[in-house]
Design a protein around this motif. Structure first.
Motif, short mmCIF file in Angstrom:
data_model
loop_
_atom_site.label_atom_id
_atom_site.label_comp_id
_atom_site.label_asym_id
_atom_site.label_seq_id
_atom_site.Cartn_x
_atom_site.Cartn_y
_atom_site.Cartn_z
N CYS A 316 8.04 15.17 -16.73
CA CYS A 316 7.54 16.42 -17.30
C CYS A 316 6.70 17.20 -16.29
O CYS A 316 6.78 18.43 -16.23
CB CYS A 316 6.70 16.14 -18.54
SG CYS A 316 7.69 15.97 -20.02
N GLY A 317 5.89 16.50 -15.51
CA GLY A 317 5.11 17.18 -14.48
C GLY A 317 6.00 17.90 -13.48
O GLY A 317 5.72 19.04 -13.08
N ILE A 318 7.08 17.25 -13.10
CA ILE A 318 8.03 17.86 -12.16
C ILE A 318 8.73 19.06 -12.78
O ILE A 318 8.76 20.16 -12.22
CB ILE A 318 9.07 16.82 -11.70
CG1 ILE A 318 8.39 15.68 -10.93
CG2 ILE A 318 10.16 17.49 -10.84
CD1 ILE A 318 9.33 14.52 -10.60
N ILE A 319 9.30 18.86 -13.97
CA ILE A 319 10.10 19.91 -14.60
C ILE A 319 9.26 21.13 -14.95
O ILE A 319 9.66 22.27 -14.72
CB ILE A 319 10.81 19.35 -15.85
CG1 ILE A 319 11.83 18.28 -15.43
CG2 ILE A 319 11.49 20.46 -16.64
CD1 ILE A 319 12.42 17.50 -16.59
N SER A 320 8.08 20.90 -15.51
CA SER A 320 7.23 22.02 -15.90
C SER A 320 6.77 22.83 -14.69
O SER A 320 6.80 24.06 -14.70
CB SER A 320 6.02 21.52 -16.69
OG SER A 320 5.16 22.58 -17.05
N THR A 321 6.34 22.15 -13.64
CA THR A 321 5.89 22.85 -12.44
C THR A 321 7.02 23.62 -11.79
O THR A 321 6.86 24.78 -11.38
CB THR A 321 5.30 21.86 -11.42
OG1 THR A 321 4.29 21.05 -12.07
CG2 THR A 321 4.66 22.59 -10.25
N MET A 322 8.20 23.01 -11.72
CA MET A 322 9.36 23.71 -11.17
C MET A 322 9.73 24.92 -12.04
O MET A 322 10.23 25.93 -11.55
CB MET A 322 10.55 22.76 -11.07
CG MET A 322 10.33 21.59 -10.12
SD MET A 322 10.11 22.07 -8.40
CE MET A 322 11.81 22.34 -7.93
N GLY A 323 9.46 24.80 -13.33
CA GLY A 323 9.72 25.92 -14.22
C GLY A 323 8.88 27.13 -13.86
O GLY A 323 9.38 28.27 -13.86
N TYR A 324 7.60 26.91 -13.56
CA TYR A 324 6.74 28.03 -13.16
C TYR A 324 7.20 28.64 -11.84
O TYR A 324 7.09 29.85 -11.63
CB TYR A 324 5.29 27.57 -13.05
CG TYR A 324 4.58 27.52 -14.37
CD1 TYR A 324 4.06 28.68 -14.93
CD2 TYR A 324 4.44 26.32 -15.08
CE1 TYR A 324 3.41 28.65 -16.16
CE2 TYR A 324 3.81 26.28 -16.30
CZ TYR A 324 3.29 27.45 -16.84
OH TYR A 324 2.66 27.42 -18.06
N ILE A 325 7.73 27.81 -10.97
CA ILE A 325 8.13 28.29 -9.64
C ILE A 325 9.45 29.03 -9.68
O ILE A 325 9.60 30.09 -9.05
CB ILE A 325 8.20 27.10 -8.65
CG1 ILE A 325 6.83 26.44 -8.50
CG2 ILE A 325 8.73 27.56 -7.29
CD1 ILE A 325 6.87 25.11 -7.77
N GLY A 342 3.52 31.77 -19.56
CA GLY A 342 4.48 30.76 -19.16
C GLY A 342 4.70 29.69 -20.21
O GLY A 342 4.84 28.51 -19.89
N ILE A 343 4.76 30.10 -21.49
CA ILE A 343 4.90 29.10 -22.56
C ILE A 343 6.25 28.40 -22.50
O ILE A 343 6.40 27.30 -23.06
CB ILE A 343 4.68 29.73 -23.95
CG1 ILE A 343 5.79 30.74 -24.27
CG2 ILE A 343 3.31 30.37 -24.06
CD1 ILE A 343 5.81 31.17 -25.74
N HIS A 344 7.23 29.00 -21.83
CA HIS A 344 8.53 28.31 -21.69
C HIS A 344 8.37 27.00 -20.96
O HIS A 344 9.02 26.00 -21.29
CB HIS A 344 9.52 29.20 -20.95
CG HIS A 344 10.84 28.54 -20.71
ND1 HIS A 344 11.15 27.91 -19.53
CD2 HIS A 344 11.93 28.40 -21.51
CE1 HIS A 344 12.37 27.40 -19.60
NE2 HIS A 344 12.86 27.68 -20.79
N ASN A 345 7.48 26.97 -19.98
CA ASN A 345 7.32 25.78 -19.14
C ASN A 345 6.33 24.77 -19.71
O ASN A 345 6.42 23.59 -19.41
CB ASN A 345 6.86 26.21 -17.75
CG ASN A 345 7.70 27.34 -17.21
OD1 ASN A 345 8.91 27.25 -17.13
ND2 ASN A 345 7.05 28.45 -16.85
N LEU A 346 5.40 25.24 -20.53
CA LEU A 346 4.41 24.34 -21.11
C LEU A 346 4.80 23.86 -22.50
O LEU A 346 4.47 22.73 -22.86
CB LEU A 346 3.04 25.04 -21.16
CG LEU A 346 1.91 24.29 -21.90
CD1 LEU A 346 1.74 22.88 -21.35
CD2 LEU A 346 0.61 25.07 -21.81
#
Length: 469
Positions: A316-325, A342-346
């Motif tokens: 989740c840490g990887i996917i969420s952070t990559m989502g913001y990027i 950025g609620i899509h990523n959180l």
């Protein structure tokens, strides 16, 4: 003025009329349940209860305190990152949460606990927790439109959001009989896609006119981090608040605790790797560190095992952070979804991950791991569902996730169309993300508003920060 010069009267009347309606509806429908009623003494004698400590209040109130702090402090301060919208972030969060929880008690009561004999809704401490959960979905949606809508639009969004939440919750938890103690599907997936869908309908092609207000400054990011820490600390209570007493609640706390810790490590690592300088991006630390709590909501009470919780947090840490990027810029440029927080990523994406994890974990459950009675207790295989198998349960868990997505997307599109009507007094493109539109600001702030340098500038809290040297 709170609702702006042109819409002050409409907004004020809306609040007054709504509160009067709530008083009338509560007078007609809402009553204390047997554990909060003065007849508790007689109930104890009838049921051979020897101590008040067996009242559900003493089991649930500590979790209720934590969840309540998350709703009013955690969510509110997490959204204070904008340099000129702190009043709106905390103040409107306060408003719509107080507004929504009253309507939630009625809506959830009508669907879940209406007494057919008396026509009354009996509420206790667990009802208050569930109302807070319902409001959480609307606060998540608020994050997508933060700074771009009027207070009246927020109240209307919450009114419909609570109503939709109560219906989808009833379908998922009662009709499908899916398990979702921490609300990965019911709260986060629904709230995330509800907000994103509204934001898409309310797309502003000229939002760049308020670009100067979309940034953060050092102290605003620090205040937002306060919200992050409150949410992070109390998330184990959020995921375990309404689980069964005993091993289920205990296990939910342990799993969430470990998952969150794992998420922090991978978020920091990916955030650093994503920058050429190797420095950390505060956007990622404020948000992606919480994604593990979202993703483990459904499976928190399951026997996912401690190392399984760490694995969920790791990814989740990887996917969420990559989502913001990568994903957030794509959503804005290609799909025209302006997701302020950025609620899509959180919330949305981790909520879907949580639904998938829950479905797989349920389908893989076995009597050797849970024990016969453990399977019955964990998945509530009683009554009409006593013959359900774990594979079937996994299928219904997946179906529940689909229901939450459909309600979020379709409901958000409909509500967004209503909010797009030119009657709500929303701010002009050049005045978005500015407290001055709806709030009386201190004179000192007004005198120095132009002197605040854009130290850290974000594009809707999503794109890489730029620094003007």
């Amino acid at each position: 003025m709170l609702f702006g010069t042109n819409n002050q009267m409409h907004g004020t009347l809306f609040c007054f009329v709504w509160q009067i309606a709530m008083i009338i509806l509560f007078g007609v429908f809402i009553r204390y349940d047997e554990e909060s009623d003065a007849h508790w003494v007689e109930t104890k004698a009838h049921d051979n209860i020897t101590s008040d400590i067996e009242n559900d209040f003493y089991f649930r109130y500590p979790s209720f305190q934590d969840v309540h702090v998350m709703i009013f402090v955690g969510f509110g301060f997490l959204m204070t990152f904008l340099k000129r919208y702190s009043f709106g972030a905390v103040g409107f969060n306060f408003l719509i949460a107080s507004f929504g929880l009253q309507w939630a008690l009625l809506m959830q009561g009508w669907f879940h606990s209406l007494d057919p004999q008396t026509g009354k809704i009996f509420i206790g401490i667990e009802s208050l927790i569930n109302a807070d959960f319902c409001v959480a979905g609307c606060l998540i949606a608020y994050g997508a439109v933060l700074g771009k809508v009027s207070p009246v639009q927020l109240l209307v969004m919450t009114l419909f959001g609570v109503t939709l939440f109560a219906v989808e919750e009833y379908i998922i938890l009662n009709l499908l009989h899916a398990r979702d103690a921490g609300g990965s599907m019911v709260i986060h997936t629904f709230g995330g896609y509800y907000g994103l869908s509204i934001s898409r309908v309310l797309y502003r092609p000229n939002l760049h006119q308020s670009k100067r207000m979309q940034g953060s400054v050092y102290h605003s990011d620090t205040f937002a981090m306060i919200g992050t820490l409150f949410l992070w600390m109390f998330w184990p209570s959020f995921n375990s608040a309404i689980t069964d007493h005993g091993d289920g609640q205990h296990r939910a706390v342990i799993n969430t605790y470990l998952c969150l810790a794992s998420t922090v490590l991978t978020t920091v690592a990916i955030s650093s790797l994503s920058q050429k300088t190797g420095k950390l991006d505060m956007v990622h630390i404020q948000n992606s560190t919480l994604a593990g709590g979202v993703a483990l909501g459904t499976a928190a009470e399951f026997m996912i095992s401690p190392y399984g919780a760490l694995i969920v947090g790791f990814f989740c840490g990887i996917i969420s952070t990559m989502g913001y990027i990568f994903i957030s810029p794509f959503l804005e440029k290609t799909l025209k979804i302006q997701d302020t927080c950025g609620i899509h990523n959180l919330h949305a994406m981790p909520g879907v991950i949580g639904g998938i994890v829950g479905a797989i974990t349920a389908a893989a459950a076995s009597e050797s791991v849970y024990g016969k009675q453990g399977l019955i207790n964990t998945f509530d295989f009683t009554g009409d569902f006593k013959d359900r198998t774990v594979l079937t349960q996994g299928g219904y868990q997946a179906a529940g996730m689909c229901v939450s997505i459909v309600f979020g997307v379709v409901g958000g599109a409909i509500v967004g169309s209503i909010l797009k009507l030119p009657i709500w007094g929303d701010p002009a493109d050049e005045n978005c993300f500015d407290d001055e539109v709806y709030w009386e600001l201190p004179d000192e702030e007004e005198e120095h508003q132009e002197s605040i340098p854009p130290i850290l500038e974000y594009n809707n809290h999503m794109i890489h920060k730029q620094q003007d040297l």
